[in-house]
Design a protein around this motif. Structure first.
Motif, PDB file in Angstrom:
ATOM      1  N   SER A 164       2.787   9.280  -6.760  1.00  6.34           N
ATOM      2  CA  SER A 164       1.569   9.716  -6.091  1.00  6.34           C
ATOM      3  C   SER A 164       0.563   8.801  -6.454  1.00  6.34           C
ATOM      4  CB  SER A 164       1.346  11.215  -6.676  1.00  6.34           C
ATOM      5  OG  SER A 164       2.155  11.859  -6.402  1.00  6.34           O
ATOM      6  N   ILE A 165       0.166   8.453  -7.828  1.00  6.59           N
ATOM      7  CA  ILE A 165      -0.689   7.426  -8.163  1.00  6.59           C
ATOM      8  C   ILE A 165      -0.920   6.067  -7.479  1.00  6.59           C
ATOM      9  CG2 ILE A 165      -1.854   6.441 -10.070  1.00  6.59           C
ATOM     10  CD1 ILE A 165      -0.988   8.766 -11.642  1.00  6.59           C
ATOM     11  N   ASN A 166       0.460   5.399  -7.494  1.00  7.68           N
ATOM     12  CA  ASN A 166       0.637   4.180  -6.776  1.00  7.68           C
ATOM     13  C   ASN A 166       0.496   4.313  -5.367  1.00  7.68           C
ATOM     14  OD1 ASN A 166       1.439   2.130  -9.331  1.00  7.68           O
ATOM     15  ND2 ASN A 166       2.533   3.879  -9.653  1.00  7.68           N
ATOM     16  N   MET A 167       0.926   5.324  -4.732  1.00  2.16           N
ATOM     17  CA  MET A 167       1.092   5.480  -3.302  1.00  2.16           C
ATOM     18  C   MET A 167      -0.541   5.649  -3.102  1.00  2.16           C
ATOM     19  SD  MET A 167       2.682   5.235  -0.622  1.00  2.16           S
ATOM     20  CE  MET A 167       2.302   5.433   1.190  1.00  2.16           C
ATOM     21  N   ALA A 168      -1.345   6.198  -3.677  1.00  2.77           N
ATOM     22  CA  ALA A 168      -2.935   6.304  -3.657  1.00  2.77           C
ATOM     23  C   ALA A 168      -3.428   4.896  -3.971  1.00  2.77           C
ATOM     24  CB  ALA A 168      -3.392   7.506  -4.553  1.00  2.77           C
ATOM     25  N   LEU A 169      -3.123   4.359  -4.574  1.00  2.59           N
ATOM     26  CA  LEU A 169      -3.680   2.955  -4.634  1.00  2.59           C
ATOM     27  C   LEU A 169      -3.307   1.979  -3.625  1.00  2.59           C
ATOM     28  CD1 LEU A 169      -3.175   2.837  -8.648  1.00  2.59           C
ATOM     29  CD2 LEU A 169      -5.249   3.256  -7.763  1.00  2.59           C
ATOM     30  N   THR A 170      -2.028   2.056  -3.205  1.00  3.02           N
ATOM     31  CA  THR A 170      -1.568   1.293  -2.212  1.00  3.02           C
ATOM     32  C   THR A 170      -2.298   1.651  -0.941  1.00  3.02           C
ATOM     33  OG1 THR A 170       0.486   1.060  -3.263  1.00  3.02           O
ATOM     34  CG2 THR A 170       0.378   0.399  -0.822  1.00  3.02           C
ATOM     35  N   LEU A 171      -2.705   2.818  -0.800  1.00  3.98           N
ATOM     36  CA  LEU A 171      -3.251   3.016   0.582  1.00  3.98           C
ATOM     37  C   LEU A 171      -4.713   2.716   0.450  1.00  3.98           C
ATOM     38  CD1 LEU A 171      -2.072   6.672   1.353  1.00  3.98           C
ATOM     39  CD2 LEU A 171      -1.486   4.511   2.683  1.00  3.98           C
ATOM     40  N   ALA A 172      -5.445   2.658  -0.811  1.00  4.27           N
ATOM     41  CA  ALA A 172      -6.695   2.395  -1.082  1.00  4.27           C
ATOM     42  C   ALA A 172      -6.809   0.896  -0.849  1.00  4.27           C
ATOM     43  CB  ALA A 172      -7.232   2.883  -2.395  1.00  4.27           C
ATOM     44  N   ASN A 173      -5.813   0.111  -1.253  1.00  2.00           N
ATOM     45  CA  ASN A 173      -5.891  -1.281  -0.866  1.00  2.00           C
ATOM     46  C   ASN A 173      -6.392  -1.743   0.411  1.00  2.00           C
ATOM     47  OD1 ASN A 173      -5.560  -2.742  -3.339  1.00  2.00           O
ATOM     48  ND2 ASN A 173      -3.257  -2.297  -3.187  1.00  2.00           N
ATOM     49  N   TYR A 179     -11.423  12.621   4.032  1.00  2.00           N
ATOM     50  CA  TYR A 179     -10.616  11.433   3.637  1.00  2.00           C
ATOM     51  C   TYR A 179      -9.560  11.051   4.719  1.00  2.00           C
ATOM     52  CZ  TYR A 179     -12.504  12.297  -0.819  1.00  2.00           C
ATOM     53  OH  TYR A 179     -13.305  12.857  -1.966  1.00  2.00           O
ATOM     54  N   ASP A 180      -9.333   9.653   4.763  1.00  2.00           N
ATOM     55  CA  ASP A 180      -8.274   9.175   5.642  1.00  2.00           C
ATOM     56  C   ASP A 180      -6.709   9.425   5.115  1.00  2.00           C
ATOM     57  OD1 ASP A 180     -10.094   7.687   7.022  1.00  2.00           O
ATOM     58  OD2 ASP A 180     -10.222   6.117   5.439  1.00  2.00           O
ATOM     59  N   TYR A 181      -6.740   9.576   3.694  1.00  3.16           N
ATOM     60  CA  TYR A 181      -5.489  10.077   3.222  1.00  3.16           C
ATOM     61  C   TYR A 181      -5.747  10.950   2.148  1.00  3.16           C
ATOM     62  CZ  TYR A 181      -3.274   6.234   5.708  1.00  3.16           C
ATOM     63  OH  TYR A 181      -2.869   5.424   6.976  1.00  3.16           O
ATOM     64  N   VAL A 182      -4.856  12.094   2.140  1.00  3.26           N
ATOM     65  CA  VAL A 182      -4.886  13.150   0.818  1.00  3.26           C
ATOM     66  C   VAL A 182      -3.636  13.111   0.379  1.00  3.26           C
ATOM     67  CG1 VAL A 182      -5.304  15.406  -0.012  1.00  3.26           C
ATOM     68  CG2 VAL A 182      -6.646  14.544   2.031  1.00  3.26           C
ATOM     69  N   ILE A 183      -3.392  12.393  -0.641  1.00  6.68           N
ATOM     70  CA  ILE A 183      -2.230  12.518  -1.463  1.00  6.68           C
ATOM     71  C   ILE A 183      -1.996  13.708  -2.546  1.00  6.68           C
ATOM     72  CG2 ILE A 183      -0.590  11.144  -3.111  1.00  6.68           C
ATOM     73  CD1 ILE A 183      -1.054  10.133  -0.315  1.00  6.68           C
ATOM     74  N   VAL A 184      -1.097  14.550  -2.439  1.00  7.08           N
ATOM     75  CA  VAL A 184      -1.013  15.792  -3.261  1.00  7.08           C
ATOM     76  C   VAL A 184       0.098  15.646  -4.187  1.00  7.08           C
ATOM     77  CG1 VAL A 184      -0.852  18.322  -3.148  1.00  7.08           C
ATOM     78  CG2 VAL A 184      -2.096  17.082  -1.471  1.00  7.08           C
ATOM     79  N   ASP A 185       0.145  15.671  -5.225  1.00  8.97           N
ATOM     80  CA  ASP A 185       1.198  15.635  -6.333  1.00  8.97           C
ATOM     81  C   ASP A 185       1.601  16.923  -6.737  1.00  8.97           C
ATOM     82  OD1 ASP A 185       2.952  15.216  -8.415  1.00  8.97           O
ATOM     83  OD2 ASP A 185       1.455  14.642  -9.745  1.00  8.97           O
ATOM     84  N   THR A 186       2.815  17.535  -6.255  1.00  7.97           N
ATOM     85  CA  THR A 186       2.920  18.767  -6.260  1.00  7.97           C
ATOM     86  C   THR A 186       4.134  19.034  -7.505  1.00  7.97           C
ATOM     87  OG1 THR A 186       4.825  18.768  -4.660  1.00  7.97           O
ATOM     88  CG2 THR A 186       2.608  19.341  -3.784  1.00  7.97           C
ATOM     89  N   ALA A 187       4.489  20.259  -7.796  1.00  8.11           N
ATOM     90  CA  ALA A 187       5.659  20.594  -8.757  1.00  8.11           C
ATOM     91  C   ALA A 187       6.870  20.511  -8.128  1.00  8.11           C
ATOM     92  CB  ALA A 187       5.415  21.867  -9.189  1.00  8.11           C
TER      93      ALA A 187
END
Length: 794
Positions: A604-613, A704-712
């Motif tokens: 989730s974290i790295n996918m969010a950073l990749t999209l933020a790139n 937001y353009d993308y919303v990444i949700v880290d779920t259980a």
């Protein structure tokens, strides 16, 4: 290729046996094959370095057949029950050659039960026929031969030595010639004259082994076999580290076997002679009894030769019959003459010259015939009254009267002679009739005599032959080749050992990999997902991080393998997203997994950073409020900069607005907004069902353009399913070498029942050896180095 949600990335060779994939399973672990082969080669080298070589000694002997007339057993070879098959005889002799008695004689003669070993730093070498000391035992040989004992001697000087039973025992000092007490009796150790000098410092290990054990061990090591099919040449083979010892053992074995065979032959010949003597005496007694029976029979029957006397009886009987026939003929002539004389009233002629044999009758018959002839002549010239005729008639009557009287007398004489001949004939015939019975009885007795006599002569001949064999026993074998040794050792076979080491070195890792693959129940890369789940797209793979890379995050303008992997996933996601045409929450991406530890928070974290790139506005929401992991990506942030307000606080406190709970952070030169999980609540499931969830997602999806949700994790708790209606897309994270293949059935069930919207798969923590597509070749970042040129430049 990338497909829509109703299709999956299925390689062409995913079905059936894939040779390239199977070979890759082993070739990618070539290092273990090389290491295992090198280790096995090293073990083989060390083994060959310190293994004592063994040499083969052989000898060839030729058996002398028992059918040879010079051998003791030839005495009864002409009797079928004593004959033997040649092959069976050779097999019997092999058994005799390896019998315990013969081998035990070799052990005792060469004192093989007493061995001397020189102890070196690594190797212990046996001394044979050159031991520097001699041991004399006080106990009897029967006790020594049944004893197992081991002791050590360290010669300290020319006159003394240290004695130890076990190697770690405290030594006891003795002088040469001193009696050493032991459990089986005393023993005296003395140095040999030829080796008395320079004995100091010699360490010896003396092993006493029972004769029975050594005999059985030697029997198992000696091999005896025919040199060829139906051949009488036997090859004796023995492998031993000491060639001279093996040669002595084989040569001694041949001598002991020959001695044993000669002894057996002498015993056999002696027993044969004794048997023949007893039979000769018995048959001689029977022969005397048969001879006495013949004497008694001939004496009782008053005969000497039954055949000759039977011929005489037949000749006498024929003569009597001839004489009787002659007398009967004379009787018939006399009867005829008498009838002729009595039947005629006048003077009639009577037969004459009939050969009666009585001269008186013949003379009277002739005179009668002469006078009758004269009378007939006178009657022709004169009458019957003529005086001369009358005188002739008187003479004729007188002659006729004399003839009757003589015929009667002759008849009586013939009757007497005939009676005597008939009596004699009856006696001769009775003797003739008794001859066959006598001859049968005599032949029966003579037959017994002949049998006893032939058997008696046969046994006398065999007794002489047996007596000869007692004084001149022929050899049982002929030595073709005395024992000799090949120059090269037969063991260890270095070539075969190295080949075996190579085979084992390659087989061990192969078997481990093969068994591991058979027992493997986990996924390893994208291909495994393609084979198991065929109707769900796989976005890509993430490489396994090691060491300092474990906490790596995607940075701006990053060219690492991790960054490129996320870019591939981003590209594939955009392609799938455009094909789905989702109306609501199309920019909301849920990240979940089956169980804990599969790396969904990391993704989730790295996918969010990749999209933020890409300079997009990205929001990361930590929706796993049971086990918050999103804050790990903020480890480089100062604690005072990390917001205390999170999702939990927003849901429980209506006064908190969405934007108040969201904070902006700079992570690896990328700015992203983060809504942290907040404190762990006591009722996470009920909290996620709050009415404030929909306004939250409506607000952020528009902002937001993308919303990444880290779920259980979806299988462990229901949290993700409770809010799944707010997800436009769901990325389902699996982990290589961690996620069980059976757990993927849960993901299939979620997809088939549409419990999660737009499910897509990602494989995390993939070993680079299993990595797919171009990333495995290191196109971006460090290139893959060649096996043959590990120092090649990138």
């Amino acid at each position: 290729m990338i497909t829509n949600q109703n299709q999956s990335f299925v390689p062409e060779n995913s079905q059936g046996f894939n040779l390239k994939k199977t070979l890759a399973l082993y070739t990618k672990k070539w290092f273990w094959f090389v290491l295992s082969a090198a280790l096995c080669f090293s073990i083989a080298f060390i083994y060959l370095r310190y293994e004592i070589p063994a040499y083969q000694s052989i000898a060839n002997i030729m058996l002398i057949s028992e059918k040879d007339q010079s051998s003791p057993g030839a005495v009864f070879n002409d009797i079928s029950m004593f004959s033997q098959n040649a092959d069976a005889q050779v097999e019997d002799e092999i058994l005799v050659l390896k019998s315990r008695g013969v081998i035990e004689s070799v052990v005792k003669k060469l004192h093989l039960n007493l061995q001397y070993f020189v102890e070196g730093t690594v190797l212990t070498t046996e001394l044979y026929n050159n031991a520097p000391i001699a041991i004399n035992f006080i106990a009897s040989d029967s006790i020594i031969n049944a004893t197992n004992f081991n002791f050590h001697i360290d010669i300290t000087s020319d006159v003394g030595f240290d004695y130890r039973i076990n190697k770690d025992d405290n030594p006891k000092h003795f002088t040469f010639g001193e009696t050493i007490p032991t459990a089986f009796g005393g023993m005296i150790i003395t140095p040999k004259t030829e080796s008395k000098k320079n004995l100091s410092g010699t360490n010896l290990n003396i092993q006493m082994t029972s004769v029975n054990y050594m005999t059985e061990s030697l029997r198992n090591n000696i091999f005896v076999y025919q040199s060829g099919k139906s051949s009488k040449v036997l090859t004796i083979s023995l492998v031993d580290p000491l060639p001279n010892k093996a040669i002595d053992i084989i040569n001694t074995l041949i001598m002991e076997y020959d001695s044993y065979s000669s002894k057996v032959k002498n015993i056999r010949a002696k027993n044969t002679a004794e048997f023949i003597d007893s039979r000769v005496e018995l048959i001689a007694s029977d022969l005397v009894n048969v001879d006495d029976s013949i004497v008694r029979f001939k004496t009782g029957n008053k005969i000497t030769d039954v055949s000759s006397e039977a011929g005489q009886f037949l000749s006498s009987s024929a003569q009597n019959e001839q004489s009787l026939d002659e007398l009967r003929t004379q009787m018939r002539i006399l009867d005829y003459m008498n009838e002729s004389l009595n039947s005629s009233a006048g003077f009639e002629p009577i037969p004459a010259n009939l050969g009666i044999g009585d001269p008186a009758i013949s003379a009277l018959a002739a005179r009668y015939s002469e006078l009758l002839s004269n009378r007939e002549r006178l009657l022709r010239s004169a009458g019957e009254k003529n005086l001369v005729v009358v005188e002739l008639d008187q003479s004729l009557n007188s002659i006729r009267q004399s003839l009757r009287q003589n015929i009667n007398n002759a008849t009586k004489s013939l009757n007497i002679r005939m009676g005597s001949l008939e009596t004699q004939s009856d006696r001769i015939n009775s003797k003739i009739f008794s001859v066959p019975g006598q001859e049968r009885r005599l032949r029966s007795i003579e037959r017994k005599q002949g049998i006893k006599e032939s058997l008696y002569l046969y046994l006398l001949q065999k007794r002489e032959e047996a007596a000869i064999t007692l004084t001149a026993t022929s050899p049982n074998l002929k030595i073709v080749d005395t024992a000799y040794t090949f120059g090269a050792p037969v063991s260890p076979n270095s070539r075969m050992i190295y080949i075996g080491a190579l085979f084992i070195g390659l087989f061990l890792p192969f078997s481990i990999i093969y068994v591991g693959d058979l027992l493997d129940t986990k996924i390893h890369n994208k291909e495994d997902l393609d084979q198991i789940i065929k109707d769900m797209p796989v976005l890509g793979e993430l490489p396994r991080l090691k060491g300092k890379e474990l906490n790596s995050l995607v940075a701006r303008n990053d060219r690492s393998l991790l960054s490129e992997s996320f870019r591939i996933i981003r590209t594939n996601f955009d392609f799938v997203r455009r094909g789905r045409h989702v109306q609501a929450y199309d920019n909301v991406i849920f990240i979940t997994s089956t169980i804990n530890g599969e790396g969904k928070s990391f993704f989730s974290i790295n996918m969010a950073l990749t999209l933020a790139n890409t300079d997009k506005r990205v929001l990361l929401i930590g929706a796993d409020i049971r086990n918050p992991q999103t804050y790990l990506g903020l480890a480089n942030q100062k604690k005072k900069q990390i917001s205390k307000t999170g999702l939990t606080e927003y849901l429980t406190d209506n006064s908190i607005a969405v934007d108040e709970a969201i904070e902006t952070y700079t992570i690896s030169d990328n700015k992203i907004d983060v809504l942290l999980s907040g404190k762990v609540p006591p009722n996470p499931a009920e909290l996620l069902m709050s009415e404030r969830m929909k306004p939250l997602f409506d607000h952020v999806s528009n902002k937001y353009d993308y919303v990444i949700v880290d779920t259980a994790p979806s299988m462990l708790v229901t949290d993700t399913l409770l809010i799944s209606q707010y997800a436009g897309h769901t990325v389902y994270v699996t982990r290589a070498d961690y996620t069980e293949k059976s757990l993927l059935n849960f993901a299939k069930d979620l997809h088939d029942k549409n419990k999660l919207n737009g499910m897509m798969l990602v494989v995390n923590d993939v070993n680079q050896a299993n990595f797919g597509y171009g990333a495995r070749y290191g196109y971006y970042g460090a290139k893959k180095k060649s096996f043959f040129n590990p120092f090649s430049k990138s």
